[in-house]
Design a protein around this motif. Sequence first.
Motif, PDB file in Angstrom:
ATOM      1  N   ARG A  36       0.816  -1.225   0.000  1.00  0.00           N
ATOM      2  CA  ARG A  36       0.000   0.000   0.000  1.00  0.00           C
ATOM      3  C   ARG A  36       0.844   1.268   0.000  1.00  0.00           C
ATOM      4  N   ALA A  37       2.142   1.155   0.339  1.00  0.00           N
ATOM      5  CA  ALA A  37       3.008   2.334   0.348  1.00  0.00           C
ATOM      6  C   ALA A  37       3.061   2.954  -1.047  1.00  0.00           C
ATOM      7  N   LYS A  38       3.003   4.281  -1.097  1.00  0.00           N
ATOM      8  CA  LYS A  38       2.917   4.970  -2.379  1.00  0.00           C
ATOM      9  C   LYS A  38       4.162   4.788  -3.234  1.00  0.00           C
ATOM     10  N   ASP A  39       5.308   4.470  -2.609  1.00  0.00           N
ATOM     11  CA  ASP A  39       6.532   4.290  -3.381  1.00  0.00           C
ATOM     12  C   ASP A  39       6.726   2.842  -3.828  1.00  0.00           C
ATOM     13  N   SER A  40       5.720   1.980  -3.610  1.00  0.00           N
ATOM     14  CA  SER A  40       5.806   0.604  -4.086  1.00  0.00           C
ATOM     15  C   SER A  40       5.734   0.570  -5.607  1.00  0.00           C
ATOM     16  N   ASN A  41       6.356  -0.435  -6.217  1.00  0.00           N
ATOM     17  CA  ASN A  41       6.262  -0.588  -7.671  1.00  0.00           C
ATOM     18  C   ASN A  41       4.855  -0.980  -8.093  1.00  0.00           C
ATOM     19  N   VAL A  43       1.192  -0.671  -6.382  1.00  0.00           N
ATOM     20  CA  VAL A  43       0.498  -0.072  -5.247  1.00  0.00           C
ATOM     21  C   VAL A  43      -0.918  -0.638  -5.148  1.00  0.00           C
ATOM     22  N   THR A  45      -4.668  -0.612  -2.945  1.00  0.00           N
ATOM     23  CA  THR A  45      -5.485   0.283  -2.131  1.00  0.00           C
ATOM     24  C   THR A  45      -6.235  -0.453  -1.030  1.00  0.00           C
ATOM     25  N   THR A  47      -7.296  -2.353   2.259  1.00  0.00           N
ATOM     26  CA  THR A  47      -6.813  -2.331   3.641  1.00  0.00           C
ATOM     27  C   THR A  47      -6.318  -3.708   4.092  1.00  0.00           C
ATOM     28  N   ARG A  51       1.518  -2.099   4.145  1.00  0.00           N
ATOM     29  CA  ARG A  51       2.259  -1.056   3.431  1.00  0.00           C
ATOM     30  C   ARG A  51       3.449  -1.649   2.695  1.00  0.00           C
ATOM     31  N   ARG A  52       4.234  -2.452   3.387  1.00  0.00           N
ATOM     32  CA  ARG A  52       5.343  -3.186   2.766  1.00  0.00           C
ATOM     33  C   ARG A  52       4.949  -4.650   2.797  1.00  0.00           C
TER      34      ARG A  52
END
Length: 296
Positions: A36-41, A43, A45, A47, A51-52
């Motif tokens: 869920r992290a925005k910098d993931s290749n 992403v 949404t 829940t 995040r990682r």
Amino acid sequence: MHFAWANHMKGTGSMAWLDLGDRKLPLAGKTLSLGRAKDSNVVFTSTKVSRRHALVHAQGGAEFSLVDLGSSNGTHLNGRRVIQPVSLQSGDVIQIGEQSLTFRVEEMLISDDQCYHTEAQVTVRDVSQLTCWFLLLDIENFVALSGELAQAELARMVGAWLAECQRVIEHHGGTLSKFLGDGVLVYWNAKLSDPANVIGALNDMTLMQTRRQPPFRWVLHFGSAVFGEAVATGELSALGQDLNFLFRMERLAAINGFGSLVSEAAQRQFALSATLQSLGRFPLKGFDGEYPFFSW
């Protein structure tokens, strides 16, 4: 844009990608992060996704592993929860939250002048011998641990440990070369890395060992190996004598219950003999004579 790389047979190559249903994500010597992290290749949404959450880790030009990073709801491969890093085969279905991703590999014919279509733009024939610090980490008594813990608890513990190992290694300038099931192979290029980077990583690893979640050991050696330079991840392309030595060290540590084991070659590079405890001299299978080793 498509990326391709050649395998060991002239005139043939492979292309790998993740099929997300509505798009394809090429895997050319890349390690892709999913979560869920925005910098993931990739992403997500939902829940239900951490995040990682997971990695698809490139191990050479045509080998990939799926790694769960201690996610709350788990990563599943072909319907089974991922406990430890597992190799991917073409057609494998990765389930994360409500979404399915299919791993694909396609063999293709390529012309001779296409043998360098990698992100790094380095010819696949190019190899080099580099001098490095080699670090091997592995979980102690993984089979016994698997019998003691529930599957979900074991998956979260192992995944969280792998994620922390990755964070520590990358923070101290190391390169994670391979996930080895219940272990991790790491290196630092001696020409590009200061010994202080390695020392910092080992100190952090020693602190991690005190938590025993899970209990693990590590061994360190200094030497050389052959690298295939076509892969941006720096995958070791051949197991040289020094890497064989490293894996023999791991067996020695396991048999004797050593939490850490440092070779004489690595100890000399640090010039920290006063801070390392001598463990004595030991033989290693496949190597002549006995060798001095130290603990951190």
